[in-house]
Enzyme design. Structure first.
Site, short mmCIF file in Angstrom:
data_model
loop_
_atom_site.label_atom_id
_atom_site.label_comp_id
_atom_site.label_asym_id
_atom_site.label_seq_id
_atom_site.Cartn_x
_atom_site.Cartn_y
_atom_site.Cartn_z
N GLU A 190 54.39 6.39 3.84
CA GLU A 190 53.40 5.29 3.81
C GLU A 190 51.98 5.82 3.95
O GLU A 190 51.19 5.29 4.75
CB GLU A 190 53.72 4.23 4.87
CG GLU A 190 54.87 3.32 4.46
CD GLU A 190 54.85 1.98 5.19
OE1 GLU A 190 54.25 1.04 4.64
OE2 GLU A 190 55.42 1.88 6.28
N ASP A 231 61.59 8.07 6.71
CA ASP A 231 61.81 6.71 7.21
C ASP A 231 62.97 6.13 6.41
O ASP A 231 62.79 5.77 5.24
CB ASP A 231 60.53 5.90 7.02
CG ASP A 231 60.70 4.45 7.46
OD1 ASP A 231 61.82 4.07 7.86
OD2 ASP A 231 59.72 3.69 7.38
N ASP A 290 63.79 6.50 11.87
CA ASP A 290 63.19 7.72 11.32
C ASP A 290 64.09 8.87 11.70
O ASP A 290 64.32 9.13 12.89
CB ASP A 290 61.77 7.89 11.86
CG ASP A 290 60.88 6.73 11.47
OD1 ASP A 290 60.30 6.76 10.38
OD2 ASP A 290 60.83 5.74 12.26
#
Length: 257
Positions: A34, A145, A216
């Site tokens: 991200e 993730d 994660d």
DNA sequence: ATGGTGGGCAGCCCA
């Protein structure tokens, strides 16, 4: 050698925290998710100044993955073979003595949504790809993730979460299929404090109350997993001002010269 | 109580 994964939730916002963290925790390889930056906007020089090689596969606004490594990175892939996807969620490279696959697995939004079915298809494609990567041999680490809490002990309140996205049985089955290929969730190779999570919602004081999930993950091919000497989640960055909602996960490996 | 907070890019989408 030390490797870590961290969903930074916007590298533009989090860059100072990531640089500060790398000063305190000098990992050899860092997988980020991200990043939400296009490749020309990636802060390459800031990481190079710390001695890292940099790979980024990003896009505007959403998704985006990056790899930092002390060593040169080769055999780079930015997509799962045979799985066309505009979302930048995959970055693989060979570096040091490792084959590293950095993943930002789709969130899935809600069970039975379009995004959920996309997540399940994505996991199926991932299993096919990882099978071929494992067949190629070498020390494979798959981290990132996963947006899946593998077991109930990875969930702060399993009863409240039952059947929800991140814990639903089809997602967990998709994850177990990855383990079945010959990968090990290295966090669980060590005794860990109970209620150890890697993500906490920004809302409702979830971090303060430790209402989190462990999504994660660091997976390693069996031979490499046997060389893992530690795996821990560093909650310190989650306590910072303007934190990511995820904490970094760190794994240490004792590899022969 | 179906909310709440945060990031990104322009009134929502996504997590």
């Amino acid at each position: 050698m030390r490797i870590a994964t961290w969903n930074v939730n916007s590298l533009r916002v989090r860059l100072p925290q990531v640089l500060e963290w790398l000063g305190r925790v000098p990992v050899d390889v860092l997988a980020m998710q991200e990043t939400k930056l296009t490749d020309p906007d990636f802060p390459r020089a800031e990481f190079e100044a710390l001695g890292y090689q940099v790979l980024a596969s990003g896009q505007k606004t959403y998704n985006g993955v990056a790899l930092l490594s002390r060593w040169a990175m080769t055999q780079v892939l930015t997509d799962m073979p045979g799985f066309a996807d505009a979302a930048r969620r995959v970055l693989a490279a060979s570096t040091g003595q490792l084959r590293v696959i950095n993943l930002y697995v789709p969130n899935g939004q809600a069970v039975d949504s379009d995004k959920y079915h996309y997540k399940l298809r994505w996991l199926e494609a991932l299993a096919g790809w990882l099978r071929s990567e494992l067949e190629a041999g070498g020390r494979l680490v798959v981290l990132g993730d996963f947006n899946i809490a593998p077991e109930d002990r990875d969930v702060h309140d399993p009863a409240a979460w039952v059947g929800s996205v991140h814990v639903s049985e089809p997602e967990r089955a998709g994850f177990r299929r990855l383990l079945g290929l010959g990968l090990s969730d290295v966090f669980r190779r060590f005794e860990q404090p109970p209620e150890t999570f890697s993500w906490w919602d920004y809302r409702m004081g979830a971090f303060r109350r430790n209402l989190g999930l462990r999504i994660d993950l660091v997976l390693a091919q069996q031979e490499l997993a046997a060389a893992c000497t530690a795996c821990a989640i560093d909650r310190a960055p989650r306590r910072a001002e303007r934190p990511s909602d995820h904490a970094p996960v760190i794994a240490d490996f004792n590899l022969p010269g």
